[in-house]
Design a protein around this motif. Structure first.
Motif, PDB file in Angstrom:
ATOM      1  N   PRO A   1       0.797  -1.231   0.000  1.00  0.00           N
ATOM      2  CA  PRO A   1       0.000   0.000   0.000  1.00  0.00           C
ATOM      3  C   PRO A   1       0.830   1.280   0.000  1.00  0.00           C
ATOM      4  CG  PRO A   1      -0.751  -1.533   1.707  1.00  0.00           C
ATOM      5  CD  PRO A   1       0.466  -2.135   1.104  1.00  0.00           C
ATOM      6  N   ASP A   2       2.063   1.212   0.547  1.00  0.00           N
ATOM      7  CA  ASP A   2       2.928   2.399   0.567  1.00  0.00           C
ATOM      8  C   ASP A   2       3.165   2.947  -0.838  1.00  0.00           C
ATOM      9  OD1 ASP A   2       3.344   2.755   3.232  1.00  0.00           O
ATOM     10  OD2 ASP A   2       5.202   1.585   3.317  1.00  0.00           O
TER      11      ASP A   2
ATOM     12  N   ALA B   1      24.331  -2.275   4.512  1.00  0.00           N
ATOM     13  CA  ALA B   1      23.370  -2.788   5.496  1.00  0.00           C
ATOM     14  C   ALA B   1      21.931  -2.372   5.165  1.00  0.00           C
ATOM     15  CB  ALA B   1      23.751  -2.316   6.891  1.00  0.00           C
ATOM     16  N   GLN B   2      21.787  -1.298   4.361  1.00  0.00           N
ATOM     17  CA  GLN B   2      20.429  -0.884   3.948  1.00  0.00           C
ATOM     18  C   GLN B   2      19.990  -1.574   2.658  1.00  0.00           C
ATOM     19  OE1 GLN B   2      20.169   3.415   3.712  1.00  0.00           O
ATOM     20  NE2 GLN B   2      21.298   3.671   5.621  1.00  0.00           N
ATOM     21  N   GLN B   3      20.778  -2.516   2.188  1.00  0.00           N
ATOM     22  CA  GLN B   3      20.528  -3.270   0.957  1.00  0.00           C
ATOM     23  C   GLN B   3      20.741  -2.423  -0.306  1.00  0.00           C
ATOM     24  OE1 GLN B   3      20.123  -6.488   3.189  1.00  0.00           O
ATOM     25  NE2 GLN B   3      19.913  -6.670   0.999  1.00  0.00           N
ATOM     26  N   ARG B   4      21.479  -1.307  -0.170  1.00  0.00           N
ATOM     27  CA  ARG B   4      21.798  -0.472  -1.343  1.00  0.00           C
ATOM     28  C   ARG B   4      22.987  -1.061  -2.076  1.00  0.00           C
ATOM     29  NH1 ARG B   4      22.346   5.288   1.622  1.00  0.00           N
ATOM     30  NH2 ARG B   4      23.797   3.955   2.755  1.00  0.00           N
TER      31      ARG B   4
ATOM     32  N   ALA C   1      13.711  -8.161   2.023  1.00  0.00           N
ATOM     33  CA  ALA C   1      12.656  -7.523   1.227  1.00  0.00           C
ATOM     34  C   ALA C   1      11.890  -6.512   2.079  1.00  0.00           C
ATOM     35  CB  ALA C   1      11.707  -8.574   0.655  1.00  0.00           C
ATOM     36  N   ARG C   2      11.655  -6.856   3.341  1.00  0.00           N
ATOM     37  CA  ARG C   2      10.957  -5.907   4.230  1.00  0.00           C
ATOM     38  C   ARG C   2      11.810  -4.660   4.451  1.00  0.00           C
ATOM     39  NH1 ARG C   2       9.239 -10.820   6.765  1.00  0.00           N
ATOM     40  NH2 ARG C   2      10.962 -10.799   8.237  1.00  0.00           N
ATOM     41  N   VAL C   3      13.127  -4.862   4.568  1.00  0.00           N
ATOM     42  CA  VAL C   3      14.033  -3.714   4.757  1.00  0.00           C
ATOM     43  C   VAL C   3      14.013  -2.826   3.508  1.00  0.00           C
ATOM     44  CG1 VAL C   3      16.480  -3.065   4.999  1.00  0.00           C
ATOM     45  CG2 VAL C   3      15.501  -4.877   6.439  1.00  0.00           C
ATOM     46  N   VAL C   4      14.093  -3.443   2.342  1.00  0.00           N
ATOM     47  CA  VAL C   4      14.091  -2.654   1.096  1.00  0.00           C
ATOM     48  C   VAL C   4      12.761  -1.917   0.954  1.00  0.00           C
ATOM     49  CG1 VAL C   4      14.148  -2.782  -1.425  1.00  0.00           C
ATOM     50  CG2 VAL C   4      15.777  -4.122  -0.076  1.00  0.00           C
ATOM     51  N   ALA C   5      11.649  -2.582   1.233  1.00  0.00           N
ATOM     52  CA  ALA C   5      10.335  -1.931   1.105  1.00  0.00           C
ATOM     53  C   ALA C   5      10.272  -0.701   2.009  1.00  0.00           C
ATOM     54  CB  ALA C   5       9.225  -2.918   1.466  1.00  0.00           C
ATOM     55  N   HIS C   6      10.755  -0.862   3.238  1.00  0.00           N
ATOM     56  CA  HIS C   6      10.755   0.273   4.164  1.00  0.00           C
ATOM     57  C   HIS C   6      11.622   1.414   3.621  1.00  0.00           C
ATOM     58  CE1 HIS C   6      10.849   2.413   8.079  1.00  0.00           C
ATOM     59  NE2 HIS C   6      12.052   2.791   7.625  1.00  0.00           N
TER      60      HIS C   6
ATOM     61  N   LEU D   1      12.553   2.076   0.610  1.00  0.00           N
ATOM     62  CA  LEU D   1      11.970   2.728  -0.570  1.00  0.00           C
ATOM     63  C   LEU D   1      10.906   3.741  -0.150  1.00  0.00           C
ATOM     64  CD1 LEU D   1      11.437  -0.396  -2.871  1.00  0.00           C
ATOM     65  CD2 LEU D   1      12.936   1.544  -3.401  1.00  0.00           C
ATOM     66  N   ALA D   2      10.089   3.335   0.819  1.00  0.00           N
ATOM     67  CA  ALA D   2       8.968   4.187   1.233  1.00  0.00           C
ATOM     68  C   ALA D   2       9.404   5.307   2.176  1.00  0.00           C
ATOM     69  CB  ALA D   2       7.896   3.334   1.907  1.00  0.00           C
ATOM     70  N   HIS D   3      10.494   5.085   2.908  1.00  0.00           N
ATOM     71  CA  HIS D   3      10.918   6.061   3.927  1.00  0.00           C
ATOM     72  C   HIS D   3      12.396   6.407   3.733  1.00  0.00           C
ATOM     73  CE1 HIS D   3       7.146   5.115   5.942  1.00  0.00           C
ATOM     74  NE2 HIS D   3       7.456   3.846   5.795  1.00  0.00           N
ATOM     75  N   PRO D   4      12.736   7.058   2.635  1.00  0.00           N
ATOM     76  CA  PRO D   4      14.157   7.326   2.372  1.00  0.00           C
ATOM     77  C   PRO D   4      14.826   8.193   3.436  1.00  0.00           C
ATOM     78  CG  PRO D   4      12.733   8.475   0.804  1.00  0.00           C
ATOM     79  CD  PRO D   4      11.846   7.570   1.589  1.00  0.00           C
ATOM     80  N   ASP D   5      14.027   8.958   4.190  1.00  0.00           N
ATOM     81  CA  ASP D   5      14.633   9.816   5.216  1.00  0.00           C
ATOM     82  C   ASP D   5      14.845   9.090   6.544  1.00  0.00           C
ATOM     83  OD1 ASP D   5      14.601  11.857   3.405  1.00  0.00           O
ATOM     84  OD2 ASP D   5      12.597  12.542   4.027  1.00  0.00           O
ATOM     85  N   ALA D   6      14.289   7.898   6.671  1.00  0.00           N
ATOM     86  CA  ALA D   6      14.447   7.130   7.925  1.00  0.00           C
ATOM     87  C   ALA D   6      14.765   5.678   7.590  1.00  0.00           C
ATOM     88  CB  ALA D   6      13.170   7.228   8.757  1.00  0.00           C
ATOM     89  N   PRO D   7      15.898   5.446   6.929  1.00  0.00           N
ATOM     90  CA  PRO D   7      16.183   4.072   6.485  1.00  0.00           C
ATOM     91  C   PRO D   7      16.507   3.155   7.650  1.00  0.00           C
ATOM     92  CG  PRO D   7      18.061   5.504   6.049  1.00  0.00           C
ATOM     93  CD  PRO D   7      16.963   6.392   6.562  1.00  0.00           C
ATOM     94  N   ILE D   8      16.266   1.861   7.432  1.00  0.00           N
ATOM     95  CA  ILE D   8      16.624   0.844   8.425  1.00  0.00           C
ATOM     96  C   ILE D   8      17.653  -0.112   7.811  1.00  0.00           C
ATOM     97  CG2 ILE D   8      14.448   0.963   9.681  1.00  0.00           C
ATOM     98  CD1 ILE D   8      13.553  -1.568   8.166  1.00  0.00           C
ATOM     99  N   GLU D   9      18.245  -0.927   8.685  1.00  0.00           N
ATOM    100  CA  GLU D   9      19.292  -1.849   8.224  1.00  0.00           C
ATOM    101  C   GLU D   9      18.849  -3.296   8.413  1.00  0.00           C
ATOM    102  OE1 GLU D   9      22.934  -0.871  10.243  1.00  0.00           O
ATOM    103  OE2 GLU D   9      23.186   0.963   9.046  1.00  0.00           O
ATOM    104  N   SER D  10      19.368  -4.163   7.563  1.00  0.00           N
ATOM    105  CA  SER D  10      19.107  -5.590   7.733  1.00  0.00           C
ATOM    106  C   SER D  10      19.841  -6.086   8.976  1.00  0.00           C
ATOM    107  CB  SER D  10      19.600  -6.384   6.522  1.00  0.00           C
ATOM    108  OG  SER D  10      18.771  -6.134   5.426  1.00  0.00           O
ATOM    109  N   ASP D  11      19.246  -7.061   9.642  1.00  0.00           N
ATOM    110  CA  ASP D  11      19.825  -7.632  10.851  1.00  0.00           C
ATOM    111  C   ASP D  11      20.208  -9.075  10.552  1.00  0.00           C
ATOM    112  OD1 ASP D  11      20.447  -8.677  13.294  1.00  0.00           O
ATOM    113  OD2 ASP D  11      18.640  -7.969  14.316  1.00  0.00           O
ATOM    114  N   HIS D  12      21.508  -9.321  10.394  1.00  0.00           N
ATOM    115  CA  HIS D  12      21.982 -10.670  10.089  1.00  0.00           C
ATOM    116  C   HIS D  12      22.750 -11.279  11.259  1.00  0.00           C
ATOM    117  CE1 HIS D  12      21.738  -9.065   5.776  1.00  0.00           C
ATOM    118  NE2 HIS D  12      20.825  -9.995   5.861  1.00  0.00           N
TER     119      HIS D  12
END
Ligand SMILES: Cc1cc2nc3c(=O)[nH]c(=O)nc-3n(C[C@H](O)[C@H](O)[C@H](O)COP(=O)(O)OP(=O)(O)OC[C@H]3O[C@@H](n4cnc5c(N)ncnc54)[C@H](O)[C@@H]3O)c2cc1C
Ligand SMILES: NC(=O)c1ccc[n+]([C@@H]2O[C@H](COP(=O)([O-])OP(=O)(O)OC[C@H]3O[C@@H](n4cnc5c(N)ncnc54)[C@H](O)[C@@H]3O)[C@@H](O)[C@H]2O)c1
Length: 456
Positions: free
Chosen positions: A20-21, A288-291, A317-322, A324-335
């Motif tokens: 929906p984002d 870490a942001q999948q960039r 995929a959840r990290v990338v979706a976030h 994409l939708a929130h470029p000013d508040a990116p998150i990182e993958s947790d491995h």
């Protein structure tokens, strides 16, 4: 040239990005193969749908030792296959239909994509598309050793073997990893004579050595296991396929399954044109942001990850979706705490460090190993081979690794994953909650209690 806000290449985990984002975005999904990718069509899901009936067949064959004299009358492979794909194929078709016609802002291209410039793709249909943002969710494919391709013998991979018409009498499986262990169980339980050819020893050597060696011993009781051997020659015979091995032995089989690893599909994207860098093993370089190394291009899953696992691809995929939708508040993958299970027989599950990795890290650690047979449920099962092994930091009381082999290992490991993910200490975990008696989980409790920590 059509321009999009977002292009996603690959309809496996990539397809789940669309949400929906992005209702106001024009989105293209490009897929060259079966819609839905590996896990749904040829990976996790159908394999486990074969493994479960294989577990039942194996149980029927072995239950006599508990006083239940069952026997395996027949395995209706074609019925099992058709039930599995009768369920999966419509899900893939439904997903395809929805992506193609379900939403006005989404376009599905059924084509191969490769870069012709930064954020510019040429499709095998002849069309070119551009985008503000691109996500590469292009997965991986089986690697076939030259000795097999050069020989010209017919062979299967996990992509094709689940659609065959009957259980072959004699199966050779090349490789000693995940796919080999799972299909050896399926074909073996269904009555085939299985030979496993592994170039090293033990089998499943990514696992903690204690478990890998125990598993290999059990595998040798069920299958013809050839360790430290590679195929040096292969030819077609009147009755099947003849294989010559580096240890001087040979065998003849009806079906050859090649399970010698998978490589990322990055080499088929002309990534250089987009400025996307790759690791020497073909994984797309991501942060870490999948960039990726190119502006506004992301990658996820088998295309870029060192963990070729669906739960990792989903997380990324959840990290990338976030992002994409929130470029000013990116998150990182947790491995930090990535678990995995091998759905063979017995089942195996692990998370965190193996003992060898703990030793190589130079840190202090303690280990404990307990058999399922040390619990009441283990007595019920007459189990004398299944184990739980834990590795912990004696000073902090934190778990460093957990490894299980036996019934429901993939389920039993989950509280240990939870403890490691949230920093729950060994003692708190063991004594801060009830453990249902006499459930199999008591083996986890017992192993936790057996860890000799600095402070008890
Ligand atoms: C037999 C088997 C069993 C498995 N079992 C498990 C399991 O039990 N648990 C687990 O966690 N993992 C398992 N895995 C691994 C898991 O399936 C993968 O890690 C996961 O599916 C990867 O997802 P992905 O989205 O990265 O790639 P994929 O799902 O492979 O999607 C990539 C898609 O991109 C498409 N594509 C690639 N290049 C292009 C291009 N240039 N243009 C257009 N389209 C392109 C491909 O056709 C494909 O559909 C298994 C794998 C196999 C093979
Ligand atoms: N249950 C699961 O989560 C599950 C199940 C199946 C697959 N997978 C994923 O898919 C990936 C691929 O599976 P896989 O079993 O193909 O790979 P793998 O990496 O698990 O095992 C590959 C095996 O092939 C051997 N090998 C490699 N090259 C060889 C060669 N030239 N000749 C002979 N042997 C060779 C390796 O030594 C290894 O034993 C796995 O790594 C895993 O991440 C996961």
């Amino acid at each position: 040239m059509t321009h999009y806000d977002l292009v996603i290449v690959g309809s496996g985990s990539g397809n789940s990005l669309v949400g929906p984002d992005f209702d106001d975005w024009q989105i293209a999904v490009v897929e060259e193969g079966t819609f839905g990718g590996t896990c749904l069509n040829v990976g996790c899901i159908p394999t486990k749908m074969f493994v479960y009936p294989a577990d039942l067949a194996e149980a029927a064959r072995t239950s006599g030792r508990l006083g239940v004299d069952a026997s395996l009358e027949r395995v209706r492979w074609a019925d099992i296959r058709d039930r599995i794909f009768g369920r999966i194929d419509p899900i893939s078709a439904g997903g395809r239909e929805y992506r193609a016609h379900g939403e006005p802002n989404t376009t599905l291209y059924e084509a191969h994509a490769q870069f012709t410039g930064p954020r510019e793709l040429r499709l095998s249909t002849g069309q070119s598309i551009t985008a503000d943002r691109i996500v590469l969710a292009t997965g991986s494919r089986p690697v076939i050793p030259d000795a097999i391709t050069d020989s010209g013998v017919p062979f299967h991979t996990s992509d094709t073997v689940m659609r065959i018409d009957e259980v072959p009498a004699r199966v050779a499986i090349l490789g000693g990893g995940y796919i080999s262990a799972e299909f050896a169980h399926v074909f073996g339980a269904f009555g085939a004579q299985v030979s496993v050819i592994a170039r090293s020893a033990p089998l499943l050597r990514h696992l903690d050595l204690d478990l890998a060696e125990r598993f290999t011993s059990l595998a040798e009781e069920r299958w013809d296991v050839r360790l430290n051997a590679i195929v040096t020659g292969a030819s077609k015979t009147a009755d099947g396929i003849a294989l010559e091995l580096s240890d001087g032995s040979s065998l003849e089989v009806d079906l050859l399954l090649v399970a010698t690893g998978r490589r990322p599909n990055s080499d088929r994207l002309n990534l250089a044109a987009a400025g996307v860098a790759v690791h020497p093993d073909g994984r797309i370089v991501v942060d870490a942001q999948q960039r990726t190394t190119a502006d506004a291009i992301w990658a996820l899953g088998d295309a870029s990850s060192e963990h070729q696992l669906k739960h990792v691809a989903n997380h990324e995929a959840r990290v990338v979706a976030h992002n994409l939708a929130h470029p000013d508040a990116p998150i990182e993958s947790d491995h930090r705490v990535v678990p995995a299970a091998v759905f063979t027989h017995p089942q195996l599950a692990s998370v965190g460090l193996t003992e060898a990795q703990a030793a190589a890290s130079g840190r202090r650690f303690v280990t404990a190993l307990r058999g399922y047979g040390s619990t009441a449920y283990g007595w019920a099962m007459e189990d004398n081979s299944s184990v739980c092994k834990l590795i912990a930091d004696p000073a902090t009381g934190q778990l460093l690794g957990a490894h299980l082999m036996g019934e429901q290992a993939a389920t039993l490991v989950q509280p240990l994953i939870q403890a490691m993910s949230f920093g729950l200490g060994v003692r708190e975990m063991a004594r801060g909650q009830y453990w249902i008696h006499p459930a199999l989980t008591e083996v986890v409790e017992n192993t936790l209690l057996a860890l000799e920590l600095d402070q008890s």
